[in-house]
Design a protein around this motif. Structure first.
Motif, short mmCIF file in Angstrom:
data_model
loop_
_atom_site.label_atom_id
_atom_site.label_comp_id
_atom_site.label_asym_id
_atom_site.label_seq_id
_atom_site.Cartn_x
_atom_site.Cartn_y
_atom_site.Cartn_z
N LEU A 149 114.41 24.72 -11.06
CA LEU A 149 113.56 26.01 -11.47
C LEU A 149 112.27 25.71 -11.96
CD1 LEU A 149 116.69 27.32 -13.91
CD2 LEU A 149 116.00 28.00 -11.69
N ARG A 150 111.60 24.66 -11.54
CA ARG A 150 110.37 24.57 -11.95
C ARG A 150 109.36 25.45 -11.03
NH1 ARG A 150 109.10 18.54 -9.56
NH2 ARG A 150 110.65 19.43 -8.01
N PRO A 151 108.37 25.95 -11.90
CA PRO A 151 107.44 26.98 -11.27
C PRO A 151 106.70 26.58 -10.13
CG PRO A 151 106.52 26.06 -13.37
CD PRO A 151 107.90 25.46 -13.02
N ALA A 152 106.22 27.38 -9.40
CA ALA A 152 105.44 26.94 -8.29
C ALA A 152 103.96 26.56 -8.70
CB ALA A 152 105.14 28.08 -7.31
N GLU A 153 103.50 25.39 -7.96
CA GLU A 153 102.22 24.87 -8.42
C GLU A 153 101.14 25.35 -7.53
OE1 GLU A 153 100.09 20.42 -9.05
OE2 GLU A 153 102.10 20.68 -8.62
N THR A 154 100.12 25.90 -7.97
CA THR A 154 98.74 26.37 -7.46
C THR A 154 98.21 25.21 -7.04
OG1 THR A 154 98.83 28.64 -8.02
CG2 THR A 154 96.89 27.89 -7.19
N ILE A 155 97.70 24.92 -5.78
CA ILE A 155 97.14 23.65 -5.28
C ILE A 155 95.77 23.84 -4.55
CG2 ILE A 155 99.15 22.16 -5.12
CD1 ILE A 155 98.92 22.72 -2.09
N ASN A 156 95.06 25.06 -4.81
CA ASN A 156 93.80 25.34 -4.34
C ASN A 156 92.72 24.36 -4.58
OD1 ASN A 156 94.90 27.72 -3.25
ND2 ASN A 156 94.46 28.94 -5.28
N GLY A 157 92.12 24.12 -3.47
CA GLY A 157 90.87 23.03 -3.55
C GLY A 157 89.52 23.75 -4.05
N PRO A 158 88.53 23.07 -3.58
CA PRO A 158 87.23 23.91 -3.81
C PRO A 158 87.07 25.22 -3.23
CG PRO A 158 86.97 21.63 -3.07
CD PRO A 158 88.29 22.11 -2.84
N GLY A 159 86.36 26.21 -4.15
CA GLY A 159 86.33 27.43 -3.52
C GLY A 159 86.71 28.64 -4.64
N LEU A 160 86.74 29.56 -4.21
CA LEU A 160 86.96 30.91 -4.94
C LEU A 160 88.52 31.05 -5.24
CD1 LEU A 160 84.67 33.43 -3.76
CD2 LEU A 160 84.21 31.82 -5.80
N ALA A 161 88.96 30.88 -6.40
CA ALA A 161 90.41 31.35 -6.73
C ALA A 161 90.71 32.61 -6.18
CB ALA A 161 90.72 31.21 -8.37
N GLY A 162 91.99 32.92 -5.72
CA GLY A 162 92.31 34.01 -5.15
C GLY A 162 91.73 34.55 -3.67
N GLN A 163 91.02 33.39 -3.09
CA GLN A 163 90.57 33.67 -1.66
C GLN A 163 91.14 32.56 -0.89
OE1 GLN A 163 89.72 36.79 -1.65
NE2 GLN A 163 87.74 36.61 -1.19
N ASN A 164 92.25 32.13 -0.89
CA ASN A 164 92.91 31.19 -0.23
C ASN A 164 94.19 31.36 0.42
OD1 ASN A 164 91.27 28.52 -1.18
ND2 ASN A 164 91.69 29.80 -3.08
N LEU A 165 94.38 31.25 1.69
CA LEU A 165 95.65 31.75 2.54
C LEU A 165 95.77 30.92 3.74
CD1 LEU A 165 94.17 34.77 4.58
CD2 LEU A 165 92.62 33.49 3.37
N SER A 166 96.74 31.25 4.36
CA SER A 166 97.29 30.64 5.59
C SER A 166 97.71 29.26 5.63
CB SER A 166 96.35 30.97 6.71
OG SER A 166 96.30 32.06 7.00
N PRO A 167 98.47 28.54 4.38
CA PRO A 167 98.67 27.40 4.47
C PRO A 167 99.68 26.97 5.66
CG PRO A 167 100.05 28.46 2.89
CD PRO A 167 99.15 29.50 3.50
N ALA A 168 99.71 25.37 6.06
CA ALA A 168 100.37 25.00 6.94
C ALA A 168 100.56 23.50 6.68
CB ALA A 168 99.86 25.25 8.46
N TRP A 169 101.73 22.99 6.68
CA TRP A 169 102.00 21.59 6.58
C TRP A 169 101.78 20.76 7.71
CZ3 TRP A 169 102.47 19.54 1.89
CH2 TRP A 169 102.86 20.12 0.96
#
Length: 206
Positions: free
Chosen positions: A36-56
């Motif tokens: 039940l651990r919450p999701a961890e936001t892992i955004n790098g440099p840049g604007l918060a809320g403007q990150n999309l299309s992740p791919a492993w």
């Protein structure tokens, strides 16, 4: 001052100002499949809320996503490719020579990603971005005026072909020779491919 992310859209007689306000926020998070651990936001440099299309990456060690260095997601010249590495290491920011791109799909050797977008010459298509140099090359270029032909894209498992879906077919494109073959004619099979969220989702079992 409290309008948030806004863009002036125009003015009218009488001094009225019209503006666009972006309310949606998209960020990259990782959540465990168990517990039940919450999701961890892992955004790098840049604007918060403007990150999309992740791919492993194929080995699961790196995560690539698109970061937009602008408050307007449609802005050209503002997109960067961010690649996270091992825990505790800083994310790499790659600036490819593309005016616009989206939906990174890793190559099997994890040395590059495939994206849909427009290069600096205005050619829309599927482009390869090498990691970490950011060098780009077009793989499949769409005909002028048909920029929306790519519904989804992926590498074949051996890395020799690019698989992409249009509104009427699934195509295999040989990255070396440029030859193409139709894997699925959707019109003949009475099927209708649908784009995945943010333009990704063509899977390969090859």
């Amino acid at each position: 001052r409290d309008l948030g992310r806004s863009v002036i859209a125009g003015t009218a007689a009488g001094g009225k100002v019209f503006f666009q306000q972006q309310a949606g926020v998209v960020d990259v998070s990782v959540a465990a499949l168990e517990g039940l651990r919450p999701a961890e936001t892992i955004n790098g440099p840049g604007l918060a809320g403007q990150n999309l299309s992740p791919a492993w990456s194929p080995d699961g060690r790196s995560l690539a996503w698109v970061a937009i260095e602008s408050f307007v997601r449609a802005d050209k010249w503002s997109r960067r490719l961010v690649v996270s590495g091992d825990p505790g290491t800083a994310a790499r920011v790659v600036a490819p020579a593309l005016a616009f791109f989206n939906g990174p799909a890793w190559s099997p050797d994890a040395q590059s990603v495939l994206v849909a977008g427009s290069d600096l010459r205005g050619r829309w298509g599927l482009h390869r971005i090498k990691i970490p140099s950011g060098a780009t090359e077009p793989i499949v270029v769409s005909p002028p005026g048909n920029e929306t032909m790519f519904q989804a894209w992926e590498w074949s498992r051996d890395g020799r072909e690019v698989l992409y879906a249009t509104s009427s077919a699934v195509i295999a494109h040989d990255a070396a020779s440029g030859r193409e073959r139709v894997l699925l004619d959707a019109s003949a099979a009475a099927l209708a491919p649908h784009a995945a969220s943010f333009g990704r989702g063509a899977g390969s079992e090859r």
